[in-house]
Design an enzyme around this catalytic site. Structure first.
Site, PDB file in Angstrom:
ATOM      1  CD  GLU A  79      21.958  59.679  45.675  1.00  0.00           C
ATOM      2  OE1 GLU A  79      22.380  59.473  46.848  1.00  0.00           O
ATOM      3  OE2 GLU A  79      21.233  60.635  45.370  1.00  0.00           O
ATOM      4  CD  GLU A 128      18.373  59.656  49.317  1.00  0.00           C
ATOM      5  OE1 GLU A 128      18.460  60.556  50.180  1.00  0.00           O
ATOM      6  OE2 GLU A 128      19.359  58.984  48.958  1.00  0.00           O
TER       7      GLU A 128
END
Length: 414
Positions: free
Chosen positions: A340, A199
């Site tokens: 995720e 991220e």
């Protein structure tokens, strides 16, 4: 409606919200046990080759060991820092026994990295990372490890900052840290997958900015080149790289993502095959999956209360998003990994919430399978209100069997 496929994480938010066998492998584990050593030391032969479709099928259903090796106190990683107990072999065995074939282990390094010019990683920390990896690897599971929290501006000790003016120093540090990690795992076979980062973005939810995105591309390229040059099985290992904030639109769309070149990979890999995977995350719609309130508690076609159901981010949206990744990457030989996904527990507001969480997980797993992607559920070890947990990490009991069963049904597992 604007949406996010990643989350800004401070240590406290991470604590409460994020607080996400094959016969040959089994023989490897047995061999290690009989010989009294580690299977990691037994796997010195060249990495067996698996094409894109084969490795996706073998990775099966995935689970994250979240809020453990990326947890930290004041920038010093510690696996119990955010409230979880020490990771044990018994926990990993329970996860495997529940049907999961892949474990993603987020790892932060932060202030366990020494000063330049060597940027030496604390040996005790790296040894513990290896020990936890071995819990799963020696059981024949696929394992993904990354560099997880080093790019979060909200965490003390973070340094992998894509809009920093100190890019020369950052890239040198990044290269030297990955060189050490890759060397540590050089002899592991293809059941270990290395992921460049997590991220990574400028911390502002919105369209990608420059030069930040170009620096992210540079990090991915440094990662691939560095891992390959350490040799051994790293020369043909599958490597996982993300685009901007692991956001599907900003990775598949025309926003600047560049797939790294792979000029240093083993010549044993056929020229028309790749050894690079693309990482994205999925938490849409965020008002269902992540907002810590009881406003939106239902999801999917079985939802009974429109006022409790988001106006966007339903099955058609999920299908369209994964189709983008399929068409943009999987069709070109680059496997897609949804590293995720998941939704928080809001059953204290709606007693039926866990059923909709199971529907969401099943749909993700099934849609990922449909489009040839791997899906890895985010478990932060936290159970109860706003938790993502599927297991109790103390007792090792399954706490959300409905969600686990839904994932297995979606992936076609047992």
């Amino acid at each position: 409606m604007p949406f996010k496929t990643g989350r800004e994480r401070t240590p406290m938010v991470a604590k409460t919200m994020k607080i996400k066998a094959l016969l040959a492998a089994a023989m490897l584990a047995v061999f290690a046990s009989v010989c009294g050593g580690s299977a990691t030391q037994a796997s010195a032969s060249p990495t067996a080759q698996s094409d894109a479709s084969q490795i996706v099928a073998e990775m099966g259903a995935g689970w994250n060991l979240g809020n453990q090796l990326e947890a930290n106190i004041d920038g010093y990683p510690s696996e119990t820092a955010w409230g979880n107990p020490t990771v044990t072999q018994a926990l990993i065995d329970k996860v495997q026994g529940a049907g999961f074939d892949t474990i993603r282990i987020p790892v932060s390094y932060l202030r366990h990295i020494g000063p330049g010019p060597d940027y030496a990683v604390n040996s005790s920390w790296l040894n513990r990372v290896q020990e936890v990896v071995d819990y799963a690897y020696n059981r024949g599971m696929y394992v993904v490890i990354n560099m997880h929290g080093d790019g979060y501006k909200t965490i003390n000790g973070s340094w992998l900052i894509c809009d920093s003016s100190s890019q020369t120093e950052i890239k040198d540090k990044y290269q030297k840290v990955w060189q050490q990690i890759a060397s540590k795992f050089q002899s592991y076979d293809e059941h270990l997958i290395l992921e460049s980062m997590n991220e990574e973005f400028d911390g502002q939810y919105g369209q990608p900015t420059q030069p930040c995105y170009s620096n992210i591309n540079d990090y991915n390229q440094i990662f691939v080149d560095t891992v390959r040059k350490t040799g051994g099985n790293n020369s043909s290992r599958w490597l996982l790289v993300p685009g901007w904030n692991t956001n599907i639109d900003y990775t598949a769309g025309d926003y600047g993502f560049a797939i790294p070149t792979d000029e240093y990979r083993s010549s044993s890999i056929p020229g028309d095959e790749h050894r690079i995977m693309i990482s994205v995350h999925y938490y849409d719609p965020w008002d269902f999956t992540g907002e810590e309130n009881g406003t939106i508690t239902q999801w999917g076609p079985a939802a009974t209360n429109p006022s409790k159901t988001s106006t966007w981010g339903q099955e058609d949206h999920l299908d369209a998003q994964l189709k983008k990744m399929h068409d943009g990457f999987a069709m070109k030989g680059y496997p897609v990994v949804v590293g995720e996904y998941g939704s928080i527990d809001k059953s204290s507001f709606d007693s039926a919430n866990n059923r909709y969480r199971a529907d969401f997980a099943h749909t993700m797993a099934a849609t990922a399978k449909k489009y040839g992607a791997v899906s890895i559920y985010w478990d932060n070890g936290f159970n109860g209100q706003y938790g993502f947990g599927l297991f109790d990490r103390g007792s090792h009991a399954v706490t959300q069997q409905g969600i686990v069963s839904a994932i297995m049904s979606g992936t076609g597992g047992d």
